[in-house]
Design a protein around this motif. Sequence first.
Motif, short mmCIF file in Angstrom:
data_model
loop_
_atom_site.label_atom_id
_atom_site.label_comp_id
_atom_site.label_asym_id
_atom_site.label_seq_id
_atom_site.Cartn_x
_atom_site.Cartn_y
_atom_site.Cartn_z
N ILE A 1 0.60 -14.99 6.05
CA ILE A 1 1.36 -15.15 4.65
C ILE A 1 0.30 -14.53 3.86
CG2 ILE A 1 1.39 -17.04 2.84
CD1 ILE A 1 2.35 -19.07 5.12
N LEU A 2 -0.91 -14.68 3.82
CA LEU A 2 -1.94 -13.92 2.80
C LEU A 2 -1.28 -12.21 2.84
CD1 LEU A 2 -4.15 -13.75 0.76
CD2 LEU A 2 -5.64 -13.76 2.71
N TRP A 3 -1.30 -11.80 4.11
CA TRP A 3 -1.04 -10.31 4.20
C TRP A 3 0.34 -10.13 3.43
CZ3 TRP A 3 3.02 -7.80 6.45
CH2 TRP A 3 3.31 -6.56 6.15
N SER A 4 1.27 -10.81 3.87
CA SER A 4 2.83 -10.49 3.39
C SER A 4 2.73 -10.69 1.84
CB SER A 4 3.57 -11.65 4.03
OG SER A 4 3.41 -13.09 3.50
N VAL A 5 1.55 -11.78 1.22
CA VAL A 5 1.96 -11.68 -0.33
C VAL A 5 1.17 -10.24 -0.79
CG1 VAL A 5 0.73 -12.67 -2.29
CG2 VAL A 5 1.79 -14.25 -0.16
N VAL A 6 0.08 -9.74 -0.22
CA VAL A 6 -0.50 -8.56 -0.55
C VAL A 6 0.12 -7.52 -0.59
CG1 VAL A 6 -2.19 -6.86 0.08
CG2 VAL A 6 -3.01 -9.16 0.26
N ALA A 7 1.29 -7.49 0.73
CA ALA A 7 2.22 -6.40 0.83
C ALA A 7 3.44 -6.46 -0.21
CB ALA A 7 3.10 -6.49 2.20
N LEU A 8 3.93 -7.65 -0.28
CA LEU A 8 4.95 -7.90 -1.42
C LEU A 8 4.42 -7.30 -2.56
CD1 LEU A 8 6.18 -11.22 -0.30
CD2 LEU A 8 7.70 -9.27 -0.31
N LEU A 9 3.35 -7.58 -3.19
CA LEU A 9 2.83 -7.06 -4.33
C LEU A 9 2.49 -5.74 -4.63
CD1 LEU A 9 0.00 -10.14 -5.23
CD2 LEU A 9 2.07 -9.70 -6.24
N TRP A 10 2.12 -5.21 -3.38
CA TRP A 10 2.07 -3.72 -3.39
C TRP A 10 3.31 -2.96 -3.56
CZ3 TRP A 10 -2.60 -2.02 -1.01
CH2 TRP A 10 -2.62 -0.59 -0.97
N CYS A 11 4.53 -3.65 -3.22
CA CYS A 11 5.92 -3.23 -3.39
C CYS A 11 6.30 -3.24 -4.70
CB CYS A 11 6.69 -3.73 -2.28
SG CYS A 11 6.41 -3.30 -0.76
N LEU A 12 5.70 -4.03 -5.60
CA LEU A 12 6.12 -4.08 -6.97
C LEU A 12 5.97 -2.60 -7.77
CD1 LEU A 12 4.61 -7.55 -8.10
CD2 LEU A 12 6.93 -6.99 -7.69
N PRO A 13 6.96 -2.45 -8.53
CA PRO A 13 6.90 -1.15 -9.27
C PRO A 13 5.68 -1.15 -10.10
CG PRO A 13 9.00 -2.11 -9.57
CD PRO A 13 8.33 -3.08 -8.75
N VAL A 14 5.24 -0.01 -10.40
CA VAL A 14 4.08 0.23 -11.40
C VAL A 14 4.41 1.55 -12.53
CG1 VAL A 14 2.03 -0.64 -10.14
CG2 VAL A 14 2.75 1.56 -10.02
N PRO A 15 4.11 1.39 -13.55
CA PRO A 15 4.39 2.59 -14.23
C PRO A 15 3.87 3.99 -13.99
CG PRO A 15 3.42 0.53 -15.86
CD PRO A 15 3.00 0.44 -14.23
N THR A 16 4.73 4.96 -13.79
CA THR A 16 4.40 6.20 -12.99
C THR A 16 3.42 6.87 -14.02
OG1 THR A 16 6.65 6.39 -12.33
CG2 THR A 16 5.57 8.18 -12.48
N GLY A 17 2.29 7.40 -13.24
CA GLY A 17 1.42 8.09 -13.81
C GLY A 17 0.09 7.20 -14.41
N LEU A 18 0.43 5.94 -14.74
CA LEU A 18 -0.58 5.18 -14.93
C LEU A 18 -1.45 4.47 -13.99
CD1 LEU A 18 0.85 3.37 -18.16
CD2 LEU A 18 -0.96 5.13 -18.03
N PHE A 19 -0.58 3.90 -13.07
CA PHE A 19 -1.11 3.30 -11.97
C PHE A 19 -0.72 3.77 -10.49
CE2 PHE A 19 -0.69 0.21 -15.30
CZ PHE A 19 -2.18 -0.04 -15.63
N VAL A 20 -1.16 3.49 -9.38
CA VAL A 20 -0.71 3.92 -8.06
C VAL A 20 0.07 2.69 -7.39
CG1 VAL A 20 -2.59 5.53 -7.83
CG2 VAL A 20 -3.02 3.47 -7.22
N PRO A 21 0.63 3.00 -6.38
CA PRO A 21 0.97 1.92 -5.68
C PRO A 21 0.03 1.05 -5.16
CG PRO A 21 2.26 3.89 -5.14
CD PRO A 21 1.21 4.42 -5.84
N GLY A 22 0.26 -0.36 -5.27
CA GLY A 22 -0.67 -1.22 -4.77
C GLY A 22 -1.58 -1.67 -5.80
N THR A 23 -1.47 -1.25 -7.06
CA THR A 23 -2.24 -1.78 -8.41
C THR A 23 -1.96 -3.29 -8.26
OG1 THR A 23 -2.12 0.49 -9.48
CG2 THR A 23 -2.69 -1.65 -10.63
N TRP A 24 -0.81 -3.76 -8.25
CA TRP A 24 -0.72 -5.62 -8.59
C TRP A 24 -1.39 -6.03 -7.38
CZ3 TRP A 24 0.09 -5.61 -12.98
CH2 TRP A 24 0.99 -4.46 -13.93
#
Length: 159
Positions: free
Chosen positions: A36-59
């Motif tokens: 469950i812990l990993w799945s939450v990390v992965a789900l947060l990884w998939c949240l979009p981030v502003p292009t150019g400001l952050f990289v995937p996985g920021t959340w």
Amino acid sequence: MNATTDRPIDRWFTSYSGDHRNETNQLIHVVCVPAILWSVVALLWCLPVPTGLFVPGTWAALAMFAAWMFYYRASRPLGFGMLATFVLMGFLTRWLYDNLGQIGLLRVAIAVFIVAWIGQFIGHKIEGKKPSFLTDLTYLLIGPAWVLAKLYRKLGWRY
């Protein structure tokens, strides 16, 4: 207070352990809580981030850092163990993201999340007690540390 309940983390573990006495439920937790812990990390990884400001996985990184601060304040040895856990989960998640893409990672994360929670509720049905987080959401953070503390005890390490 006695030696086993002097620290807040020990009180959390004592309370959490009271809802997890059945060996089958404990085994289910040892498998499902990290999933469950990993799945939450992965789900947060998939949240979009502003292009150019952050990289995937920021959340995911921000959430892991906040959780790590909680663990480190509760127990330095557990904090270092959870840091290693988060680093490994981050590498795994990044690898899956690179190989499966965002949608593939999202699908795997959702599947793991659902299956692991089903396992958790089966474990609590066997135990005959409701999950601890239904009384206090902090137990969602305590569960992973409790599993790690079980490993530490098995290895003869202090936490």
